[in-house]
Structures are given as C-alpha cells and as structure tokens.
Design a protein around this motif. Structure first.
Motif, mmCIF file in Angstrom:
data_model
loop_
_atom_site.group_PDB
_atom_site.id
_atom_site.type_symbol
_atom_site.label_atom_id
_atom_site.label_comp_id
_atom_site.label_asym_id
_atom_site.label_seq_id
_atom_site.Cartn_x
_atom_site.Cartn_y
_atom_site.Cartn_z
ATOM 1 N N GLU A 280 3.607 -0.232 3.998
ATOM 2 C CA GLU A 280 3.582 -1.614 4.454
ATOM 3 C C GLU A 280 2.985 -2.534 3.381
ATOM 4 O OE1 GLU A 280 3.177 -0.904 9.284
ATOM 5 O OE2 GLU A 280 1.417 -1.583 8.153
ATOM 6 N N ASP B 217 -8.801 8.590 4.650
ATOM 7 C CA ASP B 217 -7.919 9.385 5.523
ATOM 8 C C ASP B 217 -6.919 10.271 4.777
ATOM 9 O OD1 ASP B 217 -9.205 8.410 7.712
ATOM 10 O OD2 ASP B 217 -7.517 7.259 8.513
ATOM 11 N N THR B 218 -6.958 10.307 3.461
ATOM 12 C CA THR B 218 -6.023 11.163 2.720
ATOM 13 C C THR B 218 -6.376 12.628 2.912
ATOM 14 O OG1 THR B 218 -6.077 9.406 1.050
ATOM 15 C CG2 THR B 218 -4.863 11.414 0.495
ATOM 16 N N LYS C 186 -0.331 11.173 2.145
ATOM 17 C CA LYS C 186 -0.131 9.844 2.723
ATOM 18 C C LYS C 186 0.860 8.996 1.924
ATOM 19 C CE LYS C 186 -3.238 10.367 6.000
ATOM 20 N NZ LYS C 186 -2.873 10.356 7.439
ATOM 21 N N CYS D 77 -8.641 0.991 1.182
ATOM 22 C CA CYS D 77 -7.876 2.102 0.614
ATOM 23 C C CYS D 77 -8.822 3.287 0.428
ATOM 24 C CB CYS D 77 -7.212 1.704 -0.706
ATOM 25 S SG CYS D 77 -8.332 1.340 -2.079
ATOM 26 N N ALA E 224 -5.177 -4.122 7.112
ATOM 27 C CA ALA E 224 -5.103 -2.686 6.820
ATOM 28 C C ALA E 224 -3.668 -2.205 6.972
ATOM 29 C CB ALA E 224 -6.041 -1.901 7.727
ATOM 30 N N PRO E 225 -2.816 -2.461 5.971
ATOM 31 C CA PRO E 225 -1.439 -1.984 6.052
ATOM 32 C C PRO E 225 -1.374 -0.461 6.053
ATOM 33 C CG PRO E 225 -1.928 -2.756 3.845
ATOM 34 C CD PRO E 225 -3.099 -3.129 4.695
ATOM 35 N N LYS E 226 -0.428 0.083 6.761
ATOM 36 C CA LYS E 226 -0.185 1.520 6.696
ATOM 37 C C LYS E 226 0.579 1.826 5.413
ATOM 38 C CE LYS E 226 0.046 1.961 11.736
ATOM 39 N NZ LYS E 226 0.906 2.291 12.905
ATOM 40 N N PRO E 227 0.530 3.082 4.944
ATOM 41 C CA PRO E 227 1.293 3.403 3.745
ATOM 42 C C PRO E 227 2.744 2.978 3.863
ATOM 43 C CG PRO E 227 -0.189 5.195 4.263
ATOM 44 C CD PRO E 227 -0.266 4.226 5.416
ATOM 45 N N GLY F 109 -0.460 4.403 -0.200
ATOM 46 C CA GLY F 109 -1.255 5.533 0.267
ATOM 47 C C GLY F 109 -2.364 5.867 -0.705
ATOM 48 N N SER G 114 3.870 7.012 0.544
ATOM 49 C CA SER G 114 5.028 6.422 1.225
ATOM 50 C C SER G 114 6.271 6.409 0.359
ATOM 51 C CB SER G 114 4.697 4.986 1.648
ATOM 52 O OG SER G 114 4.453 4.170 0.510
ATOM 53 N N TYR H 249 0.853 -1.186 0.000
ATOM 54 C CA TYR H 249 0.000 0.000 0.000
ATOM 55 C C TYR H 249 0.888 1.234 0.000
ATOM 56 C CZ TYR H 249 -3.760 3.157 1.556
ATOM 57 O OH TYR H 249 -4.674 4.167 1.658
#
Length: 233
Positions: A229, A198-199, A37, A195, A224-227, A13, A39, A11
């Motif tokens: 990940e 939250d942007t 967001k 996805c 739910a990977p973070k940007p 972002g 990465s 991911y």
C-alpha cells in the motif's frame, strides 16, 4: 521557492519503500528476497536509484541484483559502498558519502545523518549506519534507518518541517513503538509511517497502538500502510 510534486510513498515490507514523484522512483533498503512481508519480488521491482541506509542483510537485501538488472545508481555510506563496489559490475554508478555528507543527484539529493545502531556488512565488515534525508519533487522524506531513540533525530530536518518520516518501531534491534512515539516529539514532520516491525517474532508489535498513540500525542499524523500500500503526499 521550489514547486512541490505529489509524492507517493509505497511500503514494500520491513524497512523497504519506494518513493516516487511521477518522474523518478527511489527504492530504499530493498530487502525483498527472504522477506516474509515483501509485497513485490526483486525481479519485478522498478526504480531509478537504490538507497541503502546500512549494511545489515535486511537492508542491503537485493541491492546488487536489482541495481545490476536495472543499471541504476546505488547511493549509500562510504563503508558499505566499498563492499558493494566489489559486487556490482565494473564501472557501475556507485555514490557514497559519510555521515553529514550530501549526495546530489539530478532529481534531488540524499543527506546522510546519524543512526544509533550497530551494523556490519553482509561479509562481516564493520559499517557506519545512517539515516537518510531524501529530497525529491521539492519534498523531504526522512528514512531513519535502524536507530534507537536519540536526541540526534531532532536535527535531521535542520529546523524546518519534514514532509514525512519513515520510522522503525519493532524494538529488539531498534527503538520500540513507545520510544518511536517519543521520536515523533523530536522529529519535526507532518507524517510518520512505521516500519521495521512484524517481519520476524522478535520485532512483533501493535502497530495500531502506535498509530493511536501518535495521534493522541498530536505531534504528527500517522499512517500505517500494509505492505504494497501507498501513502500520497
């Protein structure tokens, strides 16, 4: 039966991902420059092909710049392809299809399926948005693009289970996290990755609640990977 490779879904972002099987890396909806967001920078991302679901700037993003730098094919809709063809270098490898069409590639394929959304290109031309069923390494990943909750989501897998679905959850411009949970009841998939949330303030949501609700519904596993990940299949 085609053997299956290990697949890494990273991911980046917003709605941007890389999907790789160790040999080929696909970059989907590369909105990086201007993405709070993101990465990775557009100048640093690597890929063997770029896939674009529709013409909104937060999906087209850095397509032209990255494709030009890397010299890699761009796969997208016919309506968006007309515009990108004017901006890419002459003779650049640009492959397009309409909804229902499949673009065959040496590494697999991309099938364009409907997405319930309104779209225009960066230059203001009406565009037909799509979702993409991506086949790579013997696996199938469904990037739904920007869409509302519609029954068409159930048809993307053609009756067979998908390995993963990349699902918008932010609301306002697309389905929200509550509708996205219902979408997991329609999409026959092992894994859901959220996805398009939250942007920006209008698409802020509680991704933890989404994961909990999907887990409780027991229709798919949610991650739910973070940007930056990745999830490995």
């Amino acid at each position: 039966m085609e053997s299956m490779s290990t697949l890494e879904i990273r991911y980046l972002g917003h709605a941007a991902f890389t999907i790789g099987d160790g040999t080929t890396t696909l970059l989907v909806d590369p909105f990086l420059t201007g993405n709070p967001k993101a990465s990775v920078a557009a100048a640093d991302v690597e890929a063997d092909a770029i896939l674009v679901t529709h013409g909104h700037p937060d999906h087209v993003g850095d397509t032209v710049a990255v494709a030009t730098r890397l010299g890699v094919p761009v796969l997208t809709t016919m309506s968006l392809g007309r515009e990108l063809g004017d901006d890419l270098p002459e003779g650049h490898d640009l492959k397009t299809a309409n909804l229902g069409g499949t673009i065959a590639m040496p590494w697999g394929s991309v099938r364009l399926v409907p997405a319930a959304h309104f779209s225009v290109t960066p230059k203001g031309t009406p565009d037909v948005p799509s979702g993409m069923v991506i086949e790579l390494g013997g696996r199938r990943v469904y990037h739904v693009g920007d869409t509302a909750l519609v029954a068409d989501l159930a048809l993307a897998g053609r009756g067979a289970k998908l390995d993963a679905a990349l699902l918008c959850i932010g609301g306002h411009y697309t389905m929200d996290r509550v509708d996205a949970v219902e979408a997991t009841r329609l999409i026959n998939t092992d894994l859901v990755i959220p996805c398009h949330y939250d942007t920006f303030p209008p698409i802020a949501t509680d991704v933890g609640e989404f994961v909990s609700d999907v887990t409780a519904a027991q229709h798919a596993r949610a991650a739910a990977p973070k940007p930056g990940e990745a999830v490995t299949l």
